[in-house]
Design an enzyme around this catalytic site. Structure first.
Site, mmCIF file in Angstrom:
data_model
loop_
_atom_site.group_PDB
_atom_site.id
_atom_site.type_symbol
_atom_site.label_atom_id
_atom_site.label_comp_id
_atom_site.label_asym_id
_atom_site.label_seq_id
_atom_site.Cartn_x
_atom_site.Cartn_y
_atom_site.Cartn_z
ATOM 1 N N SER A 124 0.832 -1.203 0.000
ATOM 2 C CA SER A 124 0.000 0.000 0.000
ATOM 3 C C SER A 124 0.865 1.250 0.000
ATOM 4 C CB SER A 124 -0.854 -0.021 1.266
ATOM 5 O OG SER A 124 -1.450 1.226 1.469
ATOM 6 N N TYR A 148 -1.675 -0.842 10.902
ATOM 7 C CA TYR A 148 -1.986 -1.444 9.588
ATOM 8 C C TYR A 148 -0.827 -1.220 8.624
ATOM 9 C CZ TYR A 148 -3.709 -1.649 4.809
ATOM 10 O OH TYR A 148 -3.824 -1.905 3.467
ATOM 11 N N LYS A 152 2.040 -3.854 6.624
ATOM 12 C CA LYS A 152 2.381 -3.894 5.183
ATOM 13 C C LYS A 152 3.892 -3.762 4.991
ATOM 14 C CE LYS A 152 -1.587 -4.555 3.525
ATOM 15 N NZ LYS A 152 -1.885 -5.834 2.909
HETATM 16 P P1 NAD Z 1 -11.137 -6.861 1.832
HETATM 17 O O1 NAD Z 1 -11.294 -6.815 3.296
HETATM 18 O O2 NAD Z 1 -12.349 -6.657 0.994
HETATM 19 O O3 NAD Z 1 -10.469 -8.247 1.394
HETATM 20 C C1 NAD Z 1 -9.560 -8.934 2.210
HETATM 21 C C2 NAD Z 1 -10.031 -10.373 2.267
HETATM 22 O O4 NAD Z 1 -9.125 -11.131 3.064
HETATM 23 C C3 NAD Z 1 -11.407 -10.518 2.898
HETATM 24 O O5 NAD Z 1 -12.212 -11.339 2.063
HETATM 25 C C4 NAD Z 1 -11.136 -11.189 4.245
HETATM 26 O O6 NAD Z 1 -12.222 -12.026 4.630
HETATM 27 C C5 NAD Z 1 -9.876 -11.961 3.940
HETATM 28 N N1 NAD Z 1 -9.003 -12.219 5.086
HETATM 29 C C6 NAD Z 1 -8.524 -11.337 6.003
HETATM 30 N N2 NAD Z 1 -7.698 -11.958 6.855
HETATM 31 C C7 NAD Z 1 -7.636 -13.259 6.480
HETATM 32 C C8 NAD Z 1 -6.949 -14.402 6.953
HETATM 33 N N3 NAD Z 1 -6.133 -14.324 8.012
HETATM 34 N N4 NAD Z 1 -7.111 -15.587 6.320
HETATM 35 C C9 NAD Z 1 -7.929 -15.687 5.246
HETATM 36 N N5 NAD Z 1 -8.622 -14.641 4.752
HETATM 37 C C10 NAD Z 1 -8.475 -13.442 5.361
HETATM 38 O O7 NAD Z 1 -9.997 -5.821 1.429
HETATM 39 P P2 NAD Z 1 -9.519 -5.331 -0.005
HETATM 40 O O8 NAD Z 1 -9.833 -3.884 -0.117
HETATM 41 O O9 NAD Z 1 -9.963 -6.266 -1.044
HETATM 42 O O10 NAD Z 1 -7.947 -5.439 0.184
HETATM 43 C C11 NAD Z 1 -7.199 -6.548 -0.272
HETATM 44 C C12 NAD Z 1 -5.742 -6.353 0.125
HETATM 45 O O11 NAD Z 1 -5.258 -5.138 -0.453
HETATM 46 C C13 NAD Z 1 -5.538 -6.216 1.634
HETATM 47 O O12 NAD Z 1 -4.338 -6.873 1.981
HETATM 48 C C14 NAD Z 1 -5.397 -4.729 1.832
HETATM 49 O O13 NAD Z 1 -4.617 -4.412 2.957
HETATM 50 C C15 NAD Z 1 -4.684 -4.313 0.550
HETATM 51 N N6 NAD Z 1 -4.888 -2.910 0.202
HETATM 52 C C16 NAD Z 1 -6.163 -2.438 0.097
HETATM 53 C C17 NAD Z 1 -6.371 -1.086 -0.195
HETATM 54 C C18 NAD Z 1 -7.769 -0.535 -0.268
HETATM 55 O O14 NAD Z 1 -7.919 0.687 -0.185
HETATM 56 N N7 NAD Z 1 -8.804 -1.330 -0.457
HETATM 57 C C19 NAD Z 1 -5.269 -0.246 -0.397
HETATM 58 C C20 NAD Z 1 -3.981 -0.782 -0.299
HETATM 59 C C21 NAD Z 1 -3.807 -2.127 0.002
#
Ligand code: NAD
Ligand code: UDP
Length: 337
Positions: A124, A148, A152
């Site tokens: 991120s 958080y 990362k």
């Molecule tokens: P999200 O919460 O919709 O998806 C994350 C998924 O991971 C969920 O389905 C959750 O149930 C699953 N999960 C969490 N912990 C788990 C575990 N220990 N074992 C199995 N499943 C698990 O989030 P997103 O927006 O789709 O983000 C996906 C990734 O991208 C994340 O790692 C997030 O940190 C990263 N990210 C997101 C953003 C954003 O703004 N959405 C920005 C930068 C990075």
């Protein structure tokens, strides 16, 4: 060619599954559903006319993961699983370290044991903390301001150390800017639990009448209209960056760690996003000026030239399209999945 997608039922992961299936990959998802619904995957199957394998489990569950790697021959792992709410991470730091770091550690150990060493990791732009200059290049200083972000950054360090010890790993650390929007079908999209923390889902819920008004956190930043500026990127562009990274990693002659920003290179203010959303939805988005949100930075946008050169990838969609697609999803699914 089979890819394991951790967190595949989530917002970005479900779009990645769709794009992988359409690109001809087979997909296995592991997701604990802690922040998602399996309905997203059913819809991905309906939209693509293809099926995927779903395993409901935590990535920290070593036995289940090991079984998955025994039963399937993966060419790569896309690792989206993680908790992502900044505010919650400040309240519950140990839960974030446990889930994100310990979970990733188990995943990497199982991968290493199985000899699957191609990995794309969701990092991120938060790893840049408060940027010293804009646009942000990958070489910029890193430093985080909340647990958080620290998870990362720490996972990035773990993977870089792993590569030092074993340079056959092929790793892409993709630093996302602000993913928004939804698949053009309006069938899959972002479905936050409770009131959204992020701007775009909040605006959508105001436009659809679920929330009364948007709080604009700060109008006294040194930006064009005083509100915060971010680099919003369409989620479909974002996941296409992952497919591009997968192709590049797969074609490498030797191991490497590629660190790349995924953004558009453009910055939009909060008020510009409100206006673009009103235009796309033809709905009013009433707002009120509120104090700055603690920990927020004024401006943040990417220099994405490295991803363009190295991954042959560029974001294609502009803000109007991001808002149209986010609105279609919101309007068709006012209660989420
Ligand atoms: P999200 O919460 O919709 O998806 C994350 C998924 O991971 C969920 O389905 C959750 O149930 C699953 N999960 C969490 N912990 C788990 C575990 N220990 N074992 C199995 N499943 C698990 O989030 P997103 O927006 O789709 O983000 C996906 C990734 O991208 C994340 O790692 C997030 O940190 C990263 N990210 C997101 C953003 C954003 O703004 N959405 C920005 C930068 C990075
Ligand atoms: N923001 C806002 N009201 C909200 C949510 C966000 O004014 O209800 C602003 C926030 O201050 C920032 C921008 O919108 O300037 C993007 O915030 P978001 O939380 O989506 O992303 P991040 O700050 O994590 O980049």
């Amino acid at each position: 060619m089979k890819v394991l997608v951790t967190g595949g039922a989530g917002y970005i992961g479900s779009h990645a599954c769709l794009e992988l299936l359409e690109a001809g990959y087979e997909v296995v998802v592991i997701d604990s559903l802690v922040n998602s619904s399996v309905e997203s995957l059913r819809r991905v199957e309906r939209l693509t006319g293809k099926s995927l394998t779903f395993c409901k489990a935590d990535i920290a569950n070593r036995d289940t993961l090991t079984e998955l790697f025994t039963n399937h021959k993966f060419v790569a792992v896309m690792h989206f699983a993680g908790l992502k709410a900044v505010g919650e991470s400040v309240q519950q730091p140990l839960r974030y370290y446990q889930n994100n770091i310990s979970g990733s550690l188990v995943l990497f150990e199982v991968m290493q044991k199985a000899g699957v060493k191609t990995l794309i990791f969701s990092s991120s732009a938060t790893v840049y903390g408060a940027p010293e200059s804009l646009p942000i290049k990958e070489s910029a200083a890193v430093g985080t301001t909340n647990p958080y972000g620290s998870t990362k950054l720490f996972i990035e360090y773990m993977l870089k150390d792993l590569f030092v010890a074993d340079d056959s790993w092929r790793i892409a650390l993709l630093r996302y800017f602000n993913p928004v929007g939804a698949h053009v079908s309006g069938q899959i999209g972002e479905d936050p639990n409770g009131p959204p923390n992020n701007l775009m889902p909040y605006i959508s819920q105001v436009a659809v009448g679920k929330l009364n008004k948007l709080n604009v956190y700060g109008t006294d930043y040194p930006t064009q209209d005083g509100t915060g500026v971010r680099d919003y990127i369409h989620v479909v562009d974002l996941v296409r960056g992952h497919i591009a990274a997968l192709r590049v990693l797969s074609a490498l002659e030797e191991g490497e760690v590629i660190t790349a920003n995924l953004g558009t290179g453009n910055g939009q203010s909060v008020l510009e996003m409100v206006e673009a959303f009103e235009l796309a939805s033809k709905k009013p988005v009433p707002y009120e000026v509120a104090p700055r949100r603690e920990g927020d930075i004024a401006e943040c946008w990417a220099d994405s030239s490295y991803a363009a050169d190295r991954l042959d990838w560029r974001a294609e969609y502009g803000v109007a399209r991001m808002c149209e697609d986010a609105w279609r999803w919101q309007k068709n699914n006012p209660k989420g999945y």
